[in-house]
Design an enzyme around this catalytic site. Structure first.
Site, PDB file in Angstrom:
ATOM      1  CG  HIS A   1      -3.873  -9.753   7.827  1.00  0.00           C
ATOM      2  ND1 HIS A   1      -4.261  -8.902   8.850  1.00  0.00           N
ATOM      3  CD2 HIS A   1      -3.168  -8.971   6.962  1.00  0.00           C
ATOM      4  CE1 HIS A   1      -3.808  -7.687   8.607  1.00  0.00           C
ATOM      5  NE2 HIS A   1      -3.155  -7.701   7.450  1.00  0.00           N
TER       6      HIS A   1
ATOM      7  CG  ASP B   1      -4.299  -6.560   1.541  1.00  0.00           C
ATOM      8  OD1 ASP B   1      -4.754  -6.188   2.643  1.00  0.00           O
ATOM      9  OD2 ASP B   1      -3.157  -7.028   1.416  1.00  0.00           O
TER      10      ASP B   1
ATOM     11  CE1 TYR C   1       3.975  -7.172   1.020  1.00  0.00           C
ATOM     12  CE2 TYR C   1       4.934  -8.148   2.989  1.00  0.00           C
ATOM     13  CZ  TYR C   1       3.823  -7.833   2.225  1.00  0.00           C
ATOM     14  OH  TYR C   1       2.579  -8.185   2.672  1.00  0.00           O
TER      15      TYR C   1
ATOM     16  CG  HIS D   1       0.352  -9.443  -0.977  1.00  0.00           C
ATOM     17  ND1 HIS D   1      -0.793  -9.121  -1.670  1.00  0.00           N
ATOM     18  CD2 HIS D   1       0.180  -8.947   0.282  1.00  0.00           C
ATOM     19  CE1 HIS D   1      -1.619  -8.465  -0.885  1.00  0.00           C
ATOM     20  NE2 HIS D   1      -1.061  -8.359   0.310  1.00  0.00           N
TER      21      HIS D   1
ATOM     22  CG  ASP E   1       0.376  -9.184   4.786  1.00  0.00           C
ATOM     23  OD1 ASP E   1       0.202  -9.290   3.562  1.00  0.00           O
ATOM     24  OD2 ASP E   1      -0.368  -8.523   5.514  1.00  0.00           O
TER      25      ASP E   1
ATOM     26  CG  HIS F   1       1.614  -5.735   8.462  1.00  0.00           C
ATOM     27  ND1 HIS F   1       1.149  -4.450   8.275  1.00  0.00           N
ATOM     28  CD2 HIS F   1       0.987  -6.487   7.563  1.00  0.00           C
ATOM     29  CE1 HIS F   1       0.296  -4.432   7.272  1.00  0.00           C
ATOM     30  NE2 HIS F   1       0.194  -5.653   6.826  1.00  0.00           N
TER      31      HIS F   1
END
Length: 398
Positions: free
Chosen positions: A79, A83, A192, A225, A164, A145
């Site tokens: 992705h 981040d 989240y 994450h 994610d 996403h």
């Protein structure tokens, strides 16, 4: 420094203990977060994702302590959001010709952000990359996403690198799901989902069904994450399927803002009326002004609720800034299977409830009624009307 996920997979990311806001100021991260990067060693060596831009130099310096960068054969970008990809420019200055495997949409994203012509190799669902004794299988996960997102599955170790998906903003010295507080873990996982992935619930549901149809064993899920799911990893997959299916609990959430406490008194009496009618339903009240309650925590409670009551005084023929903001967030997140109603106090023109009702309709909430307006500071009779309003709400939801 990194730690071993298993014998040939090493975590080489960054734990960001101090992170309190994410996506600009859009998402609160009370428990910090982590940017998970993974180094996979077989006959070939691959790096999956990296870390956020502010930690780029630290990331590359630490990676050099773990491995000779020139021996990295492949970089996998699941992705392109900064981040996950922010350290790429720093890394690619060291190994500029290393091939980057990602989706075609990710190539557009990375070029658009970093303006570099790196050695991109586009992949799609079902494509494979041989590492020697094991291989990667790539699975596009569009809109989970972002349009560029993909998952990477490692055969042999049966690990799904899910980016994610299945993540949480949670920093911990214990980076495995069985070693952290379970209530905290699931709160952050649900927060989240509610604040980031909820608009794409149909994509979530379809993608999970697609992955399950591949009959790939999953012994571990490594998101980008938060903690790694190694103990019964499919528990979070099952939760996602539940959350993606027009989720609700037996809860009514009351969200309001107030100027001189009139709307607050209304909210409290409405809650009392709900409890008088239904002792089993969970009722939660939130003053949505940022000095009182975090907006993303409120959104998480809205996601859990079967009904949401929204209150505001009338201000300049409108509603409060905080309530307008929450309604805009709710609309954008596209929650399903929710009912709603408006309430509030006013002194002169009283447009508040109509405006709130309209916004709830725009958010695809089913209106329970036309709302309740009370002039000025509610007296005992008005407060009884609020209780009856609450009773009526509860009765309509039984």
């Amino acid at each position: 420094m990194g730690f071993q996920v298993n014998n040939n997979v090493q975590w080489v990311g960054k734990i960001d203990w101090e992170l309190k806001k994410f996506h600009g100021d859009e998402l609160s991260t009370h428990h910090g977060s982590s940017y998970n990067s993974y180094l996979i060693r077989d006959e070939k060596t691959a790096l999956i994702d990296c870390v956020w831009t502010p930690f780029a130099k630290e990331f590359v310096a630490n990676l050099k302590k773990e491995i000779d960068l020139s021996t990295i054969d492949y970089i996998i970008v699941n992705h392109g959001e900064p981040d996950h990809s922010g350290a790429l420019p720093e890394l690619m200055r060291e190994i500029p010709n290393t091939p980057i495997y990602c989706t075609a949409n990710a190539i557009k994203s990375l070029k658009g952000q970093y303006h570099q012509e790196w050695n991109f190799i586009p992949v799609k669902t079902g494509d494979k990359l041989n590492l020697g004794s094991k291989e990667f299988i790539f699975i596009e996960a569009r809109m989970l996403h972002w349009p560029d997102t993909m998952f990477t599955y490692l055969t042999g170790d049966n690990i799904l690198f899910s980016n994610d998906g299945f993540g949480q903003h949670l920093s911990s010295e214990h980076m495995f799901n069985d070693l952290v507080d379970q209530a905290e873990l699931y709160w952050e996982a649900q927060k989240y989902y509610a604040n980031i992935l909820a608009p794409f619930s149909k994509f979530v549901e379809n993608k999970i069904k697609e992955i399950l149809s591949l009959n790939l064993p999953v012994d571990m899920i490594c998101p980008s994450h938060g903690v790694i799911w190694r103990d019964n990893p499919l528990q979070i997959v099952n939760k996602y399927m539940e959350w993606a299916s027009d989720y609700q609990e037996n809860q009514i959430t009351i969200v309001y803002d107030t100027m001189w406490n009139s709307t607050r008194h209304m909210a409290e009496q409405i809650a009392a009326g709900i409890r008088l009618s239904d002792k089993d339903v969970t009722v939660k009240l939130f003053n949505c002004n940022s000095t009182h309650t975090d907006k993303n925590d409120i959104i998480t409670e809205v996601f859990k609720s079967k009904a949401v009551l929204v209150g505001s005084p009338t201000i300049n023929k409108g509603i409060s800034f905080a309530v307008a903001g929450i309604l805009e967030m709710i609309k954008g997140l596209g929650f399903k299977n929710k009912k709603g109603a408006a309430f509030g106090s006013y002194g002169w023109s009283g447009e508040n409830t109509k405006l709130i009702s309209t916004e709830l309709e725009h958010a695809k909430f089913e209106l329970i009624n036309e709302g309740l307006r009370i002039t000025w500071n509610p007296d005992d009779e008005a407060l009884m009307k609020c209780q009856e309003f609450g009773r009526g709400i509860a009765d309509s939801l039984k």
